[in-house]
Design an enzyme around this catalytic site. Structure first.
Site, PDB file in Angstrom:
ATOM      1  N   ASP A 156      53.892  48.177   6.383  1.00 19.70           N
ATOM      2  CA  ASP A 156      55.296  48.108   6.805  1.00 19.70           C
ATOM      3  C   ASP A 156      56.224  48.072   5.596  1.00 19.70           C
ATOM      4  OD1 ASP A 156      57.400  47.885   8.599  1.00 19.70           O
ATOM      5  OD2 ASP A 156      56.478  46.252   9.728  1.00 19.70           O
ATOM      6  N   ASP A 198      60.446  50.851  16.665  1.00 17.73           N
ATOM      7  CA  ASP A 198      60.241  49.543  17.293  1.00 17.73           C
ATOM      8  C   ASP A 198      60.723  49.571  18.736  1.00 17.73           C
ATOM      9  OD1 ASP A 198      59.130  48.452  15.082  1.00 17.73           O
ATOM     10  OD2 ASP A 198      60.869  47.277  14.475  1.00 17.73           O
TER      11      ASP A 198
END
Ligand code: GLA
Length: 776
Positions: A476, A544
């Site tokens: 990430d 997301d």
């Protein structure tokens, strides 16, 4: 593939042709890019210079009609009469900005020419050929190489540039693009992909007016505000017809693309590293390489151009053991637990997910010391034994016994000030002495321009990967870069690009020796969805946002540029955590299956009928996994504003699945037609609805119209029925030749309140159907 005939270069792919020549003055003059011409007539294709254009400057006194401002070019400089956007800005040894690169020699090379430092496309013997054109500035000994690599089978040509300074003095690059191309005035529409966090890659198509349109990102990554990929097309192009040109860049940092319509109508396109805060001193003998730009053309519309990109990426960008391999169905812990879990909760979720059919258990954020929220711990990655008793190895062993693979989340480019790493090495963080630093998600960026920082990350992540049976990693990167400063840099204008070179160095060192690890890149979702990352990570977490309606836009956008095998797509809980929208479980799957499928919800909260439905979803996906990940993906134009139509088809045209998505229902809608294409016209096919379950909850009191008993839609009995029982939607089935089905399949009337029987298509808001097409 590539040939040269009397100073004209022909770069052919199976279906496209690209032609340029060296002009009488030594400039690379663009002639043609389009459908491959077997016997091109150069005279008819050339731009005619039979009259001077007022307000232009002749290149020199020998030919008043030779004006660089009018000429379609492959490259241009500054200060010799081309007043359009220049692909380079170089402070030359004499302090001027004037450059004039002219032809010296060329070479046709079998295969590709790999960059020394940047990731780029790969090809097996016979799959590519490269043309290298050497240009030199007319005054100084500065060489510019234009590299063109042709990939015939996938109809892609890539381009990059290399600048070599032999002038004896230092020059300073302020802008250096990977490619430039002048297209004819008939190109009229630009299609770009913009957004932000949880709204990535939204497609935008607009006319190309006069002036310069810039697509760029300045956050330090390729960015979700504007993907580096874009297309330009002729005005009438649709998903399946018309002339479309596509461009992308194999780069993960700040990118820059310009589309300029000149005063003479031509459309200049360029792409490369963003000149924003960029300054690169190039000493005598030094070389600067730009990232590889990717170009394609299709006369089969946007889906045609996307198909070329998809094949190129699957064959020539993705590498390692996972190249061309079916990707596992994962279960990810993030939306179920966020930071709050224990080992027993993880094992419980893993058991349930495994029973549903998931193959890979991904432990997301929250597993290391200090990580009770996002204020601490980044940089350390020491397992929190209070949460995971026995550590990661014991967890991975347990999962192995359950026949589940194990994957883990990290964010290695970052540091929280509340971490041991920061306390020991505050100088590792990117910030400027004397200036108060800015924070994103309570964290600072690690200075990847510093070799000591890179060594630390390589050691830390490699150690983690080797500490347990880990076969997947989610990498990430959750904040934008500010306060740019690298102590070891000769010029702070080198920061952004050096950071990305540092990132590539780290990724190469960690994953090069571990090609079995499936890497999924992520940056707050799709903030770094680009071809550079795809050289290391075969798949990328797209967003997301897992709301299926939002995902229709996000995945539609991404699919223009990237294949389904690279797009991470998960089924999550409803109502959705960001939009509060309630959507049927079937729609959440029907959208996520057009990508690399995962589940990201707490399986403990599923009802018996949900579990049954998910089991059959996963079974269906496993049966068609290759199709969903590697099939030819087609977007269909819709004649209704509330519908989205997707389709995947296998290369042999034996099997296909079409997705029909209904956004907001309209009352008494005009009949629906399912668009289908890509089938073999003469073969016989059957098309059949994939049976869909509908939660009883959705029908509220209406359910009393079909039940033999009366029940209270807010009562216990109703909720109990909903847990164990669901309604079945109608199944339609038709057969015919491919040609007949491709004329469009008229579907049953959707439910409009006048009746309900086994022919009713139950289609509420955010509803959908899959149709399976099989050759007979
Ligand atoms: C980012 C990612 C999410 C999740 C969280 C964890 O937002 O995009 O998928 O991993 O970080 O903190």
């Amino acid at each position: 593939m590539i040939r040269q005939d009397q100073g004209v270069f022909f770069l052919d792919t199976n279906r496209t042709g690209y032609i340029f020549r060296i002009s009488g003055q030594g400039h690379p003059e663009h002639i043609f890019y389009g459908t491959r011409l077997e016997d091109p007539n150069i005279e008819s294709l050339l731009l005619k210079r039979t009259a001077g254009v007022g307000g232009t400057v002749a290149y020199d006194e020998s030919d008043p009609m030779y004006c660089l401002d009018i000429l379609p070019l492959e490259w241009s400089g500054i200060g010799k009469g081309d007043f359009r956007e220049s692909p380079c800005e170089i402070k030359m040894p004499d302090g001027t900005f004037v450059t004039d690169f002219v032809y010296q020699s060329h070479e046709i090379i079998d295969g590709s020419v790999a960059s020394e430092i940047l990731p780029g496309s790969i090809a097996k013997a016979g799959e590519s050929q490269t043309l290298s054109i050497l240009l030199k500035d007319k005054l100084f000994d500065i060489e510019l190489t234009l590299l063109y690599t042709v990939f015939p089978a996938v109809d892609v040509i890539t381009r990059r540039t290399i600048l070599r300074n032999r002038s004896g003095r230092t020059v300073v690059l302020r802008k250096m693009m990977s490619m430039m191309l002048d297209l004819p005035a008939s190109v009229s529409i630009r299609t770009t992909f913009h957004g932000g966090w949880i709204k990535e890659a939204h497609k935008q198509s607009e006319p190309i007016g006069n002036g310069i349109y810039v697509l760029q990102n300045t956050t330090g990554a390729s960015g979700n505000r504007c993907n580096p990929g874009f297309l330009v097309s002729e005005g009438n192009a649709s998903e399946s017809f018309g002339r479309v040109y596509g461009f992308n860049l194999v780069y993960s940092g700040n990118h820059y693309s310009a589309i300029e319509r000149s005063h003479q109508g031509s459309v200049r396109v360029m792409t490369g590293i963003n000149p924003h805060c960029f300054e690169w001193p190039l000493d005598e003998g030094a070389v600067f390489e730009t990232p590889e730009a990717v170009m394609t053309f299709s006369d089969q519309g946007f889906s045609g151009a996307s198909g070329h990109f998809h094949d190129f990426i699957n064959r020539h960008i993705v590498r390692g053991d996972w190249k061309d391999q079916e990707r596992p169905i994962l279960y990810n812990t993030w939306e179920s637990f966020f930071f709050d879990f224990s080992k027993s909760r993880l094992i419980g979720a893993a058991k349930r997910a495994q029973k549903l059919g998931a193959e890979l258990f991904v432990l997301d954020d929250g597993w290391f010391v200090g990580r009770k929220d996002d204020t601490a711990g980044l940089g350390d990655y020491e397992t929190d034994h209070r949460k995971i008793r026995g550590g990661l190895k014991s967890l991975s062993d347990r999962l192995k016994r359950m026949k589940m693979a194990f994957g883990i989340w990290v964010e290695p480019e970052m540091v929280n000030p509340n971490s041991n790493l920061f306390r020991a090495h505050p100088e590792y963080a990117v910030r400027i002495s004397g200036r108060k630093e800015s924070y994103g998600r309570n964290q600072l960026v690690l200075d990847l321009t510093n070799p000591a920082v890179r060594d630390y990350i390589v050691e830390k992540v490699s150690g983690l990967l080797d500490s347990a049976d880990i076969t997947y990693m989610k990498w990430d990167m959750n904040r934008h870069i500010t306060d740019m400063y690298g102590a070891g840099l000769a010029d702070q204008g080198m920061f952004f690009h050096s950071y990305i070179l540092g990132l590539y160095d780290v990724l190469k060192r960690v994953f090069g020796p571990r090609p079995h690890i499936l890497l999924e890149s992520c940056s707050s979702g799709g903030n770094r969805f680009d071809l550079g990352m795809l050289c290391f990570s075969p798949q990328i977490w797209a967003s997301d946002n897992t709301d299926p309606v939002e995902r229709l836009s996000i995945q539609t956008g991404l699919s223009h540029l990237y294949p389904l095998s690279t797009i991470g797509a998960h089924v999550s809980a409803s109502p959705h955590q960001q939009t509060l929208r309630s959507t049927p479980l079937s729609t959440r799957f029907n959208v996520a299956c057009f990508g690399v499928l995962g589940y990201e919800l707490d399986p403990k909260h599923l009802t018996a009928s949900d579990r049954k439905e998910i089991r059959s979803q996963i079974k269906f996906y496993k049966e068609h996994r290759r199709l969903f990940q590697y099939g030819r993906f087609l977007r269909h134009d819709s004649y209704k504003d509330n519908k989205v139509h997707w389709q995947v088809i296998d290369p042999k045209r034996d099997v296909s699945v079409a997705g029909f998505f209904n956004l907001m229902s309209h009352a008494s809608e005009i009949p629906d037609i399912l668009p289908v294409s890509g089938l073999s016209p003469e073969r016989e096919y059957q098309i059949k609805t994939v049976p869909k379950k509908l939660s009883v909850r959705r029908f509220g009191g209406l359910i009393n119209h079909i039940l033999p008993i009366r029940i209270n839609p807010n009562g216990f009995l109703f909720r109990l029925i909903d847990r164990f029982y669901s309604l079945t939607d109608c199944v339609e089935s038709y057969s015919g030749t491919g040609k007949a089905l491709m004329a469009g399949v008229r579907l049953n009337t959707p439910f409009i309140g006048t009746y309900y029987n086994d022919k009713s298509r139950l289609l509420g808001d955010c509803d959908s159907n899959l149709y399976q097409i099989t050759s007979l």
